[in-house]
Design an enzyme around this catalytic site. Structure first.
Site, PDB file in Angstrom:
ATOM      1  N   ASP A  17       0.893  -1.197  -0.087  1.00 56.23           N
ATOM      2  CA  ASP A  17       0.157  -0.059  -0.033  1.00 56.23           C
ATOM      3  C   ASP A  17       0.817   1.087   0.111  1.00 56.23           C
ATOM      4  OD1 ASP A  17      -2.402   1.452   0.373  1.00 56.23           O
ATOM      5  OD2 ASP A  17      -1.859   1.851   2.466  1.00 56.23           O
ATOM      6  N   ASP A  19      -0.189   5.029   0.774  1.00 56.76           N
ATOM      7  CA  ASP A  19      -0.788   6.014   1.855  1.00 56.76           C
ATOM      8  C   ASP A  19      -0.570   5.598   3.297  1.00 56.76           C
ATOM      9  OD1 ASP A  19      -1.457   8.161   0.128  1.00 56.76           O
ATOM     10  OD2 ASP A  19      -3.121   7.208  -0.351  1.00 56.76           O
TER      11      ASP A  19
END
Length: 298
Positions: A17, A19
């Site tokens: 991922d 963020d």
């Protein structure tokens, strides 16, 4: 590849991922969201924010408007927030342990991919000053990819990211997902993958239990736990640094110059192509650019 010290099922690739995991954008999201909510005398709470982490922009806009009963449409919220984030995102920093781990995996030729709910436009801003880091990833899969039909906690984005490595004999179960948000953990598990969680320290302890392994920082991660090569670096007496994109932020200037030249021929920069030429000699970049964009130059 690894050694006998692994604690979990061996993996062959890692899906990250972005963020709150690779980039410290969650604090910028909080800052930008509060800036808008303050106009309506509202306070952005951590409890509500945790429900939004990992969701796509349109979903976030709808949920914020409903939760705070704002006199806005989702489109109006997105426009307001975009203006703020366009200024904030290029300032984002990478989180502790990220650079070390990504470089280590690239060095050992472990397949790695970004799998982020961010849109392409947001990714461009967030990665603007980190092009060297993101050039090390084999693939970048984003939330507006046409193959990603459903947002997290659906497994779509991780399944799409894993499919890119199918040609290398890698299946979904061979992938390790690295996430910071509960929605991302659920998506990784739904894809049949092991999940390493590195949550915000304010996250409720109960949210950690669904992950295969939860750590406070990527600095704590030992790749050997999943059968990957350990860091095992020997002491050194001298350090040799690259310059462009590492010591100096020249990549942004290179991008601006390239965009101006391409605009003269009605063309726009290709991010994937840029990732392929970073670090190459100028003459080689010129040859590749002329061929890739079909430019009337030598």
């Amino acid at each position: 590849m690894g050694d006998t010290m692994s604690r979990f099922r061996h993996v062959k690739c890692i899906l990250f991922d972005m963020d709150g995991l690779l980039s410290d954008t969650e604090n910028l999201y909080t800052q930008g969201t509060q800036q808008i909510l303050s106009q309506y005398n509202q306070a952005y709470s951590w409890e509500f924010k945790t429900k939004l982490m990992g969701k796509r922009t349109d979903e976030v806009a709808r949920m914020i408007i409903e939760h705070y009963q704002l006199p806005l449409t989702p489109e109006e919220w997105i426009t307001k927030s975009r203006d703020i984030y366009n200024e904030l995102f290029p300032t984002v920093k990478s989180l502790p342990g990220v650079t070390k781990l990504v470089h280590h995996l690239a060095k050992h030729k472990i397949p790695i991919s970004v799998a982020s709910s961010s849109s392409s436009s947001a990714f461009q801003l967030k990665s603007e000053n980190h092009s060297g880091l993101f050039s090390l990833f084999d693939n970048i899969v984003l939330g507006d990819n046409e193959l990603v039909k459903n947002a997290k906690p659906a497994p779509d984005i991780f399944i799409v990211a894993a499919e890119n490595f199918k040609k290398d004999g890698i299946d979904a179960e061979d992938c390790l997902v690295v996430e910071d948000a509960p929605l991302g953990v659920a998506a990784g598990k739904a894809a049949g993958m092991q999940v390493l969680m590195v949550p915000d320290l304010r996250m409720d302890e109960a949210n950690r239990k669904e992950a295969t392994l939860a750590l406070n920082s990527l600095d704590e991660f030992d790749p050997r736990d999943f059968g990957l090569p350990g860091f095992g670096y020997t002491p050194v007496t001298h350090v040799i640094f690259d310059m462009d994109g590492l010591l100096l932020n020249t990549q942004t200037m290179y991008s601006q110059v390239s965009a101006r030249i391409l605009a003269q021929h009605g063309k726009t920069p290709d991010w994937d192509f840029k990732m392929k030429v970073i670090g190459r000699q100028a003459s080689e970049v010129a040859d590749m650019a002329v061929a890739h964009y079909s430019l009337p130059y030598t």
